[in-house]
Design a protein around this motif. Sequence first.
Motif, PDB file in Angstrom:
ATOM      1  N   GLN A 159       0.832  -1.204   0.000  1.00  0.00           N
ATOM      2  CA  GLN A 159       0.000   0.000   0.000  1.00  0.00           C
ATOM      3  C   GLN A 159       0.864   1.250   0.000  1.00  0.00           C
ATOM      4  O   GLN A 159       0.604   2.201  -0.745  1.00  0.00           O
ATOM      5  CB  GLN A 159      -0.915   0.024   1.224  1.00  0.00           C
ATOM      6  N   ARG A 204       2.684   1.864  -3.376  1.00  0.00           N
ATOM      7  CA  ARG A 204       1.824   2.388  -4.442  1.00  0.00           C
ATOM      8  C   ARG A 204       1.679   3.900  -4.339  1.00  0.00           C
ATOM      9  O   ARG A 204       1.409   4.574  -5.327  1.00  0.00           O
ATOM     10  CB  ARG A 204       0.451   1.726  -4.407  1.00  0.00           C
ATOM     11  N   GLY A 205       1.829   4.446  -3.133  1.00  0.00           N
ATOM     12  CA  GLY A 205       1.771   5.889  -2.940  1.00  0.00           C
ATOM     13  C   GLY A 205       0.399   6.490  -3.084  1.00  0.00           C
ATOM     14  O   GLY A 205       0.266   7.702  -3.280  1.00  0.00           O
ATOM     15  N   GLU A 206      -0.641   5.693  -2.994  1.00  0.00           N
ATOM     16  CA  GLU A 206      -1.999   6.190  -3.176  1.00  0.00           C
ATOM     17  C   GLU A 206      -2.706   6.440  -1.844  1.00  0.00           C
ATOM     18  O   GLU A 206      -3.892   6.740  -1.833  1.00  0.00           O
ATOM     19  CB  GLU A 206      -2.801   5.179  -4.008  1.00  0.00           C
ATOM     20  N   VAL A 207      -1.969   6.344  -0.738  1.00  0.00           N
ATOM     21  CA  VAL A 207      -2.550   6.504   0.587  1.00  0.00           C
ATOM     22  C   VAL A 207      -2.330   7.943   1.048  1.00  0.00           C
ATOM     23  O   VAL A 207      -1.222   8.464   0.937  1.00  0.00           O
ATOM     24  CB  VAL A 207      -1.875   5.523   1.577  1.00  0.00           C
ATOM     25  N   PRO A 208      -3.386   8.611   1.555  1.00  0.00           N
ATOM     26  CA  PRO A 208      -3.205   9.969   2.086  1.00  0.00           C
ATOM     27  C   PRO A 208      -2.145   9.970   3.203  1.00  0.00           C
ATOM     28  O   PRO A 208      -1.942   8.958   3.884  1.00  0.00           O
ATOM     29  CB  PRO A 208      -4.584  10.324   2.653  1.00  0.00           C
TER      30      PRO A 208
END
Length: 89
Positions: A32, A35-39
């Motif tokens: 997770q 991917r760098g898509e987490v706030p």
Amino acid sequence: MDEGNGSAEKAGEIEKMSFEQALGALEEIVQQLERGEVPLDDAITLYERGEKLRAACQKRLDAAQARIEKIVTGADGKPSGTAPFDEPN
């Protein structure tokens, strides 16, 4: 959920996991985060949980290694049994 004891509950949850479960959860967190898509705030929370999972896995690996190192050898140099790792020599 009460924020005051949430961390303690999660730590207890991690201690109840098998090594394989903790490692799997850690791998999911790493994916997770990669991917760098987490706030940002969620990423920090995930990182903290990941560190707790890593520490729990390391603790179990260290204990397993200590047990393995306590294998008792016979006069012929071959393993003749085991001894508890916390037993004095």
